[in-house]
Write an enzyme that holds these catalytic residues in place. Structure first.
Site: not given
Lengths: 234, 219
Positions: B23, B46-48, B88
């Site tokens: 990340n 990608s943390e979304n 996520s």
């Protein structure tokens, strides 16, 4: 069958029952996957003193930002805010209350709320301002803080497809917080790009089962892009 | 010479291992993606809600429903998956992400990091940073060694509100590569042409300096 028909035909019907001082959980990340028409309906209704649970608060003229103009929002529970000037003004003048919550904790609070779990321990935020006033407990030599679940009077959600029974499929990263939000509203309202006949969605492809969904409305979305970035040519 | 942003990213990229789930935060960390060594494969998270983030799209392939955590339009690579926010962060908080790179205002000798809030200025929020520093197995901070007033950002104790405690393993700055362990900064490498004396002068916290400090290898 009609008892399971979740389709409504007007925005008035979709948001019926929303009143002042309620808590609304909204799906979306930035401007991606936000229920644009439902937000516009709340603006039209001029409902006041609302608490919004949403990762962000839109921009000045789009997303939840449009509810700031009429001072409809009393409090935001979010992980990242301030992409708009009016937000900044209201926050700094004390008109708008903000509860900053780590993004993963926010997602888990909503998930837990929908799943009937009142609180959970997490390492996220331990030793930081987020931990202030919260219970700390040690498990296997590591410290965790107790975070409480969130539920909403309403949840407003954007999905790609729904059948008439409210079974939902999301599209790409417009999914984001929407599946969690859908589970945690006393009344969950979903705005979709396409309504399909029952049976068109395979049972295994459904992201959110219809049991969580109360109302579905079909919409056309603007889908505004917050940061257009392109591959370098050549 | 101190390193520029790209060179910091190049040095961080040397830390990546084949098969890492990674990340990258906003700013210099994002640049690391451009310098992944050719002989290894990594998957960007990608943390979304995207694992397997690809490059920016061409004009024809732009899709408003495909964005990264910086809200930029992106693409997905073969083998990518897309999921909800709680999924996520289950990946992140559950320790499944191997490697995280993020920026910071301050780091201290006990591995604490301050990166999201400067009091009396507008507070925009921590986004996913607190989850990332609490969850990832290996966390590297990229930042300049000192701020624009010349004050060290490597401190004995952070002065700003913390993003996480005892969580940072390594810092790559424009001057040095520094490991954090046992309550001290350990100088591992220096930027080409930068003297050990300059690093000592610009480090506020306890700094352990070995007899030989090699120069970083930046291509």
């Amino acid at each position: 069958m009609s008892g399971f028909n979740k389709i409504v035909s007007s925005y008035d019907e979709a948001m019926a029952g929303l009143t002042d001082n309620m808590t609304v959980i909204a799906g979306g990340f930035g401007l991606c996957g936000i229920p644009e028409g439902l937000i516009a309906q709340i603006k039209k209704m001029q409902t006041k003193q609302l608490t919004f649970v949403s990762n962000n608060c839109g921009v000045d003229d789009f997303g939840l930002g449009i509810l700031l103009q009429g001072k409809q929002i009393k409090k935001m529970i979010s992980s990242y805010v301030g992409e708009n000037a009016e937000f900044e003004r209201q926050y700094l003048s004390g008109e708008l209350e903000v509860e900053l919550t780590p993004q993963g904790t926010l997602a888990e609070k909503i998930r837990a709320g929908g799943a009937g779990i009142p609180a959970f321990y997490t390492a996220t935020g331990y030793g930081t301002p987020v931990a202030e006033g919260k219970e700390v407990k040690e498990f296997n030599g590591r410290k965790y803080i107790l975070e409480e679940a969130i539920t909403g009077d309403f949840a407003i959600v954007r999905a790609w497809k729904s059948d008439r029974m409210g079974n939902l499929v999301y599209r790409d990263t417009a999914m984001n917080f929407n599946p969690e939000a859908a589970t945690a509203g006393k009344i969950t309202v979903v705005e979709v790009e396409e309504i399909v006949e029952n049976g068109e969605l395979k049972p295994t492809e459904i992201h959110t089962p219809g049991i969580y969904v109360n109302r579905v409305i079909q919409a056309t979305f603007e889908k505004r892009i917050e940061r257009l970035t392109l591959a370098k040519e050549g | 010479m101190s390193l520029n942003r790209e060179q910091i990213a190049m040095r961080v990229a040397q830390e990546l291992k084949d098969g890492d789930y990674v990340n990258l935060g906003i700013g210099i960390p994002t640049l690391v993606a451009s310098f992944v060594p050719k002989d290894i494969e990594v998957m960007l998270q990608s943390e979304n809600g995207l694992l397997g983030m690809g490059p920016y799209p061409t004009k024809e392939n732009v899709d408003a429903d495909m964005i990264n955590a910086g809200k930029e339009t992106v693409t997905a690579i073969t083998g990518a998956s897309i999921f909800s926010s709680s999924q996520s962060f289950a990946m992140i908080r559950g320790g499944h992400v191997d490697f995280t790179v993020l920026g910071a205002f301050e780091v201290d000798q006990n591995g604490n990091i301050a990166s999201y809030m400067i009091p009396r200025k507008l507070v925009k929020g921590m986004g996913g940073a607190m989850d990332l520093v609490a969850g990832a197995k290996n966390i590297i901070v990229t930042m300049t060694h000192a701020n624009k007033h010349g004050h060290s950002k490597l401190l004995s104790k952070c002065t700003l509100p913390l993003t996480g405690v005892d969580c940072i393993n390594k810092v790559v700055t424009d001057l040095a590569v520094i490991e954090i362990k046992d309550g001290a900064f350990h100088l591992l490498e220096r930027a080409p042409g930068v003297s050990v004396e300059e690093i000592i002068e610009k480090t506020d916290g306890k700094l352990i300096v070995p007899d030989d400090v090699p120069e970083m290898k930046i291509d």
